[in-house]
Design a protein around this motif. Structure first.
Motif, PDB file in Angstrom:
ATOM      1  N   VAL A 330       0.859  -1.171   0.000  1.00  7.03           N
ATOM      2  CA  VAL A 330       0.000   0.000   0.000  1.00  7.03           C
ATOM      3  C   VAL A 330       0.899   1.225   0.000  1.00  7.03           C
ATOM      4  CG1 VAL A 330      -1.737   1.309   1.274  1.00  7.03           C
ATOM      5  CG2 VAL A 330      -1.872  -1.193   1.183  1.00  7.03           C
ATOM      6  N   THR A 331       0.791   2.044  -1.049  1.00  9.30           N
ATOM      7  CA  THR A 331       1.623   3.239  -1.171  1.00  9.30           C
ATOM      8  C   THR A 331       0.858   4.527  -0.849  1.00  9.30           C
ATOM      9  OG1 THR A 331       1.109   3.384  -3.536  1.00  9.30           O
ATOM     10  CG2 THR A 331       3.089   2.145  -2.905  1.00  9.30           C
ATOM     11  N   ASP A 332      -0.462   4.484  -1.001  1.00  3.63           N
ATOM     12  CA  ASP A 332      -1.307   5.650  -0.684  1.00  3.63           C
ATOM     13  C   ASP A 332      -2.680   5.096  -0.295  1.00  3.63           C
ATOM     14  OD1 ASP A 332      -2.858   7.909  -0.471  1.00  3.63           O
ATOM     15  OD2 ASP A 332      -2.184   8.811  -2.355  1.00  3.63           O
ATOM     16  N   ARG A 333      -2.870   4.886   0.993  1.00  5.30           N
ATOM     17  CA  ARG A 333      -4.071   4.176   1.437  1.00  5.30           C
ATOM     18  C   ARG A 333      -5.352   4.941   1.141  1.00  5.30           C
ATOM     19  NH1 ARG A 333      -3.138   4.330   8.005  1.00  5.30           N
ATOM     20  NH2 ARG A 333      -3.444   6.575   8.352  1.00  5.30           N
ATOM     21  N   ASP A 334      -5.274   6.257   1.020  1.00  5.10           N
ATOM     22  CA  ASP A 334      -6.470   7.039   0.733  1.00  5.10           C
ATOM     23  C   ASP A 334      -6.962   6.839  -0.697  1.00  5.10           C
ATOM     24  OD1 ASP A 334      -6.835   8.387   3.260  1.00  5.10           O
ATOM     25  OD2 ASP A 334      -5.016   9.506   2.798  1.00  5.10           O
ATOM     26  N   ARG A 335      -6.156   6.246  -1.547  1.00  6.95           N
ATOM     27  CA  ARG A 335      -6.536   6.061  -2.954  1.00  6.95           C
ATOM     28  C   ARG A 335      -6.834   4.611  -3.294  1.00  6.95           C
ATOM     29  NH1 ARG A 335      -2.405   7.890  -6.895  1.00  6.95           N
ATOM     30  NH2 ARG A 335      -4.212   8.066  -8.297  1.00  6.95           N
ATOM     31  N   VAL A 336      -6.647   3.694  -2.355  1.00  9.26           N
ATOM     32  CA  VAL A 336      -6.809   2.272  -2.660  1.00  9.26           C
ATOM     33  C   VAL A 336      -8.282   1.918  -2.820  1.00  9.26           C
ATOM     34  CG1 VAL A 336      -6.474  -0.079  -1.820  1.00  9.26           C
ATOM     35  CG2 VAL A 336      -4.677   1.629  -1.478  1.00  9.26           C
ATOM     36  N   ASN A 337      -8.579   1.243  -3.910  1.00 15.08           N
ATOM     37  CA  ASN A 337      -9.878   0.593  -4.098  1.00 15.08           C
ATOM     38  C   ASN A 337      -9.597  -0.906  -4.131  1.00 15.08           C
ATOM     39  OD1 ASN A 337     -12.203  -0.649  -5.199  1.00 15.08           O
ATOM     40  ND2 ASN A 337     -12.812   1.234  -6.215  1.00 15.08           N
ATOM     41  N   ALA A 338      -9.701  -1.554  -2.968  1.00 12.91           N
ATOM     42  CA  ALA A 338      -9.271  -2.947  -2.851  1.00 12.91           C
ATOM     43  C   ALA A 338     -10.033  -3.897  -3.773  1.00 12.91           C
ATOM     44  CB  ALA A 338      -9.375  -3.402  -1.398  1.00 12.91           C
ATOM     45  N   PRO A 339     -11.352  -3.759  -3.938  1.00 12.00           N
ATOM     46  CA  PRO A 339     -12.016  -4.648  -4.896  1.00 12.00           C
ATOM     47  C   PRO A 339     -11.433  -4.557  -6.305  1.00 12.00           C
ATOM     48  CG  PRO A 339     -13.642  -3.618  -3.468  1.00 12.00           C
ATOM     49  CD  PRO A 339     -12.325  -2.935  -3.190  1.00 12.00           C
ATOM     50  N   GLU A 340     -11.043  -3.350  -6.729  1.00 18.31           N
ATOM     51  CA  GLU A 340     -10.391  -3.228  -8.024  1.00 18.31           C
ATOM     52  C   GLU A 340      -9.050  -3.947  -8.028  1.00 18.31           C
ATOM     53  OE1 GLU A 340      -8.598  -0.025 -11.278  1.00 18.31           O
ATOM     54  OE2 GLU A 340      -9.491   0.737  -9.413  1.00 18.31           O
ATOM     55  N   VAL A 341      -8.272  -3.793  -6.960  1.00  8.63           N
ATOM     56  CA  VAL A 341      -6.981  -4.478  -6.866  1.00  8.63           C
ATOM     57  C   VAL A 341      -7.163  -5.978  -7.045  1.00  8.63           C
ATOM     58  CG1 VAL A 341      -5.056  -5.026  -5.331  1.00  8.63           C
ATOM     59  CG2 VAL A 341      -5.963  -2.683  -5.398  1.00  8.63           C
ATOM     60  N   GLY A 342      -8.132  -6.551  -6.328  1.00 13.07           N
ATOM     61  CA  GLY A 342      -8.369  -7.985  -6.425  1.00 13.07           C
ATOM     62  C   GLY A 342      -8.784  -8.413  -7.816  1.00 13.07           C
ATOM     63  N   LEU A 343      -9.693  -7.655  -8.447  1.00 11.26           N
ATOM     64  CA  LEU A 343     -10.154  -8.005  -9.796  1.00 11.26           C
ATOM     65  C   LEU A 343      -9.017  -7.931 -10.811  1.00 11.26           C
ATOM     66  CD1 LEU A 343     -13.665  -6.356 -10.301  1.00 11.26           C
ATOM     67  CD2 LEU A 343     -13.105  -8.780 -10.260  1.00 11.26           C
ATOM     68  N   ARG A 344      -8.207  -6.875 -10.734  1.00 13.87           N
ATOM     69  CA  ARG A 344      -7.098  -6.737 -11.696  1.00 13.87           C
ATOM     70  C   ARG A 344      -6.100  -7.884 -11.527  1.00 13.87           C
ATOM     71  NH1 ARG A 344      -9.189  -3.117 -15.314  1.00 13.87           N
ATOM     72  NH2 ARG A 344      -9.605  -1.084 -14.353  1.00 13.87           N
ATOM     73  N   MET A 345      -5.815  -8.254 -10.298  1.00 21.22           N
ATOM     74  CA  MET A 345      -4.894  -9.368 -10.064  1.00 21.22           C
ATOM     75  C   MET A 345      -5.465 -10.680 -10.595  1.00 21.22           C
ATOM     76  SD  MET A 345      -3.573  -8.504  -6.198  1.00 21.22           S
ATOM     77  CE  MET A 345      -2.302  -9.787  -6.160  1.00 21.22           C
TER      78      MET A 345
END
Length: 406
Positions: A330-345
């Motif tokens: 996590v480099t900028d927690r205010d910008r993280v959209n975790a569901p997007e992270v999971g889908l892209r991975m």
């Protein structure tokens, strides 16, 4: 009528956090005051002279680290008669899905009844000596978790006054992300149609479920003092306690609502490593470096990917093997959209490894429907993310009237 009475009592209890700033001096200087301390300081009349049942675990504690069990057991005028344990047990040490047995608390002698074993519903025998039920557990603000659903089921079924001793949403209560569960896929890791990252404290969630008629209970909330919706958990100055064995820090909790999807695949979600839910891998993921570069090139907000390797512990996917893995930072927690992270991975791994990658039957239950699986297979991740964004906005608007905190 019981529902009208409940709403009136709630309005009285929560009016101060909704409308008054600044907060009490002790909250301002020492951080957020959890609901258990507010109860004992301001609202003891709710339990004085009553036989109290408590749904809790290791995370139910005051700012000094004293457990809610001990605080109540040593409070004059309060009779603690029953403890109720959810997933991971009263001490939070049992692995996910492990059976939780009924027993007796060695320190207080109070019986501990399992609500994560033969039944998720408190029985008449369990409630025989209980006048009122308190709930004090730290959750993670994610639909794919079980504590809050244990709370809702107990409140709905017990036919007893139910009081939530409120705690923070550790990943900010002003951020709502991910799609809303399809009711056809209700389960104990998604019992009601809420957003994946639903942006509510435990008390607010129960107010919402009760107020919208999804449960029927006599609910009250003892609010925190000094809490604001935009707080991350470390802003509260409350000591971090792992809410469950495999969520060991705030960064893992932030990305959990994306990487948890890997539980529904033959790819490791990091259980059995030193960083569950921040590591994802498989024995056949030999191109982890290339996948990390591909994901970094997408410039997904707030995260960075690296390739690493880990030797997996026994009892988890790929036991005893040293496997290549993707590490999420996590480099900028205010910008993280975790569901997007999971889908892209998921899509990046699936596209490169169709012969190796497999879904497990649990994926639709974890995702709250079929859309994750279909988007990954059909390369329609962008369309799903757009749909989820709209659903999240609608869900946040629907819950607004049940918020306790600004």
């Amino acid at each position: 009528m019981p529902r009208l009475r409940t709403v009136t009592l709630l309005a009285t209890l929560v009016a101060a956090p909704l409308h008054s700033q600044p907060v009490r001096k002790d909250a301002a200087s020492d951080g957020v005051v959890p609901g258990i301390e507010v109860l004992l300081r301001d609202s003891l009349h709710l339990v004085r002279g009553k036989r109290v049942g408590l749904v809790t675990n290791h995370s139910g504690r005051d700012r000094s680290g004293t457990s809610t069990i001990d605080r109540l057991a040593h409070t004059p005028g309060v009779t603690l008669t029953a403890l109720f344990a959810l997933e991971h047990g009263i001490r939070g040490a049992i692995e996910a899905g492990g059976n939780v047995s009924s027993t007796r608390d060695s320190a207080t002698g109070v019986p501990i009844y399992s609500l994560y074993g033969a039944s998720h519903v408190p029985t008449a025998e369990m409630l025989r000596d209980v006048d009122v039920i308190l709930y004090d557990i730290q959750d993670v603000g994610a639909r794919v978790y079980t504590y809050q659903w244990g709370m809702a089921i107990a409140a709905d079924s017990a036919d007893k006054p139910f009081i939530v001793l409120d705690r923070p949403d550790p990943v900010r209560a002003d951020l709502v992300q991910g799609g809303v569960l399809d009711p056809k896929f209700r389960s104990y890791v998604g019992a009601y149609p809420v957003a994946l990252r639903y942006g509510l404290t435990p008390g607010e969630l129960l107010r919402y479920l009760n107020g919208t008629g999804q449960i029927h209970a006599d609910v009250k909330v003892v609010p925190m003092a000094g809490y604001r919706r935009a707080m991350w958990y470390d802003d509260t100055k409350l000591a971090w306690v792992n809410p469950s064995p495999n969520l060991r820090d705030l960064d893992a909790t932030i990305v959990y609502t994306g990487t948890v999807f890997f539980e529904g695949t033959n790819v490791s979600e990091g259980r059995g490593t030193d960083q569950p839910f921040r590591l994802v891998g498989a024995s056949w993921l030999t191109d982890a470096g290339a996948i990390a570069a591909e994901l970094n090139a997408m410039r997904i907000p707030g995260v960075r990917f690296d390739s690493v390797s880990r030797t997996m512990e026994p009892g988890f996917k790929f036991p005893g093997q040293t496997i290549p893995m993707l590490h999420v930072s996590v480099t900028d927690r205010d910008r993280v959209n975790a569901p997007e992270v999971g889908l892209r991975m998921l899509r990046a791994i699936y596209a490169r490894h169709k012969p190796d990658f497999q879904w497990r039957p649990s994926i639709d239950r974890l995702a709250g429907g079929t859309r994750v699986r279909e988007a990954v297979e059909n390369d329609t991740v962008d369309a799903l993310l757009a749909a989820w964004a709209a659903e999240s906005r609608r869900f946040q608007d629907e819950t607004r009237r049940y918020w306790i905190y600004k």
